[in-house]
Motif scaffolding. Structure first.
Motif: not given
Lengths: 283, 293
Positions: B93-106
């Motif tokens: 979850a910690l790693v993915l939260s870093g992924f999900f805060v990246t702003s990309r439309w997809w």
């Protein structure tokens, strides 16, 4: 859009390397459910990634209740809905009044009530289920839908009180003072000032408790047993007891049961994510 | 506090007298409005918990419980579940939260889909996973058969594999929620801190190590503990996948209590919950201290 320098492409590739597995991980069980729901009995278990002859027959069978597991499908769907709506409404009432009294009226002992709610929130659900089941028996509520409704209100309201209290504390106190100066009674303050300002949070916790009740399995299966009073979740669990369960019908029913919460979640996503994470992140 | 403000604004003696009466009226309504929740608490929490403890009062229940080999196995399984599943889940979850805060439309679309396991009810989705693992016709084994010509293992017939899959189910179901919480935590970090770190030439690991992690640490630990408490009560992941089997070897305390209840051994059922209290209560105490500040 940025220009496609090699560095930017490498970054995108790295992101995709996370994004694609995340999508597969999330969707495979859901896709598998859809696949079963649109497959005929013999092709469901053939292991193909797409059925040769996709069909909606399973849904027709479910809707027409043409299987003895599905004799009361519509009634059970209605039970799920009725119980979820009652839990949503009752929880909203219990949690909103408590949060208002604690946060705005600053009732004496409000802190203690907050702690009681937090304590309830932290009891592991399955641990409370056993004493709750025995107690409902003592109250003579077993097999009545009230047992499930009241149990779910008990489980949903602590978090709702917590989230609403966080949101209430953020409203400026001057509003209350102005209302008091104008001679508003506490109930008028509640109805005319407080509730309108709290709408987004109320939508969030109302949806939360509704979904919690709709999705609940353990309490539903412990507290209700009569085929005509159980929720669809319990009916789905009953499929499991058979040796040759009609998997394709089970998955079609499961899909019908899973769609409303997903749809409601997406419809109120903005409120839910804001309301629920605000409560959690505060610490 | 408000009454002093009102008093200075209207320095006449008459309203001052009214203020006390008014305060009493507001307190009265405050008391009336907490009564619904207090009732719920007393009737459906306090009384059941007290009654449950009373049912669990006989020492011989605990003797019987400890002599039941299934109990011992459940404790071990619960411990494995807590330590392994929760830590994997929170790290991912910690790693993915870093992924999900990246702003990309997809990524916005991916995050909307990613929430599905949490929004959907347990029973149809866990049963779907259970069918995938069916040894004869499940999609996993028929794929293995098509690729290798050999029969795949009977996944849920092996207690350690079955437990591992129950943990996977648990992670599948609750990962979105914790990721969402950590995303919210990351969004609360001022972007200037990252910009400053970029100016200083920090690598992404250094940005995580010196900016994100210090800001997220408290939230992470709170989430870890709360997740442990809730996982102790996670009945669905194990029950819907394995039913506690094979041979009652995948039970955890949450399913064990219900198993005894179904066997009409209420004293054992309550006792199995009471023995978990030394673990639960410190965690609950920690959480309450942390949140009721």
């Amino acid at each position: 859009m940025k220009s496609w320098t090699p560095k930017a492409i490498a970054t995108e590739a790295k992101l995709l390397l996370i994004g694609i597995p995340v999508l597969l991980w999330t969707l495979i069980p859901v896709y598998h459910m859809v696949l079963f729901a649109i497959s005929s009995k013999d092709s469901a278990t053939s292991g193909h990634l797409w059925p040769k002859n996709p069909t909606l027959d399973n849904f027709r069978i479910v809707f027409q209740q043409k299987h003895f597991y599905l004799d009361h499908f519509w009634l059970q769907l209605w039970n799920s809905l009725l119980i979820a709506l009652s839990v949503g409404a009752l929880t909203l009432f219990v949690a909103t009044t408590a949060a208002f009294a604690i946060s705005r009226l600053r009732v004496r002992g409000g802190r203690t009530v907050m702690n009681l709610a937090l304590f309830t929130y932290f009891i592991p659900a399955a641990f409370l289920a056993v004493p709750m089941y025995k107690t409902m028996g003592n109250y003579g509520l077993l097999n009545s839908q009230w047992a499930l409704i009241l149990a779910m209100v008990t489980i949903a309201s602590p978090y709702c009180i917590w989230v609403l209290k966080q949101a209430s504390d953020k409203l400026p106190y001057e509003l209350d003072e102005a209302a008091r100066m104008d001679g508003a009674s506490p109930l008028q303050l509640f109805r005319l000032v407080y509730l309108p300002l709290m709408v987004p949070s109320l939508v969030a916790v109302g949806t939360y408790s509704l979904l919690l009740a709709w999705n609940e399995y353990l309490y539903a299966f412990l507290l209700l047993s009569n085929d005509r009073s159980v929720t669809l979740a319990v009916a789905l669990g009953n499929f499991l007891s058979a040796d040759d369960s009609p998997w394709e019908l089970l998955m079609a029913t499961g899909l019908i049961y899973a769609l409303p919460p997903a749809a409601i979640y997406y419809a109120f996503k903005r409120y839910m994510v804001g309301g629920l994470t605000a409560g959690a992140v505060k610490s | 506090m408000s009454s002093t403000a009102t008093a200075t604004a209207a320095p006449l003696p008459a309203p001052l007298v009214n203020l006390g009466a008014r305060h009493a009226r507001w307190q009265f309504w405050g008391a009336v409005m907490v009564v619904p929740y207090l009732l719920v608490f007393v009737v459906f929490v306090l009384y059941p918990v007290g009654y449950g403890l009373w049912l669990a009062r006989h020492p011989q229940s605990y003797v019987k419980l400890v002599e039941d080999p299934i109990f011992f196995r459940s404790v071990i399984n619960t411990a494995i579940f807590l330590v392994v599943a929760i830590n994997i889940k929170m790290l991912v979850a910690l790693v993915l939260s870093g992924f999900f805060v990246t702003s990309r439309w997809w990524i916005k679309i991916v995050s909307a889909i990613f929430i599905l396991p949490w929004a959907m009810p347990s029973i149809p989705t866990i049963l779907s996973i259970r069918f995938m693992l069916n040894p004869e016709w499940g999609v996993i084994n028929s794929t293995i058969f098509r690729l290798t010509g050999a029969d795949g293992p009977n996944w849920l017939n092996d207690p350690s594999l079955a437990l591992a899959f129950a943990m996977i189910v648990h992670i599948w179901k609750s990962l979105p929620f914790w990721t969402l919480i950590l995303v919210a935590g990351r969004l609360a970090i001022p972007t200037e801190q990252y910009e400053a770190a970029s100016v200083d030439g920090a690598s992404s690991w250094q940005k995580f190590r010196f900016v994100s992690w210090p800001a997220l640490k408290t939230l992470y630990i709170t989430s870890l503990i709360l997740s442990m408490i809730w996982t102790l009560g996670d009945f669905n992941s194990v029950y819907l996948l394995t039913g506690g089997g094979p041979a009652d070897l995948t039970h955890v305390l949450a399913t064990l209590g219900i198993r005894y209840l179904r066997l009409d051994q209420v004293d054992l059922s309550m006792a199995s919950i009471v023995v978990a209290l030394p673990l639960v209560l410190p965690l609950v105490y920690f959480m309450m201290k942390r949140l009721s500040k």
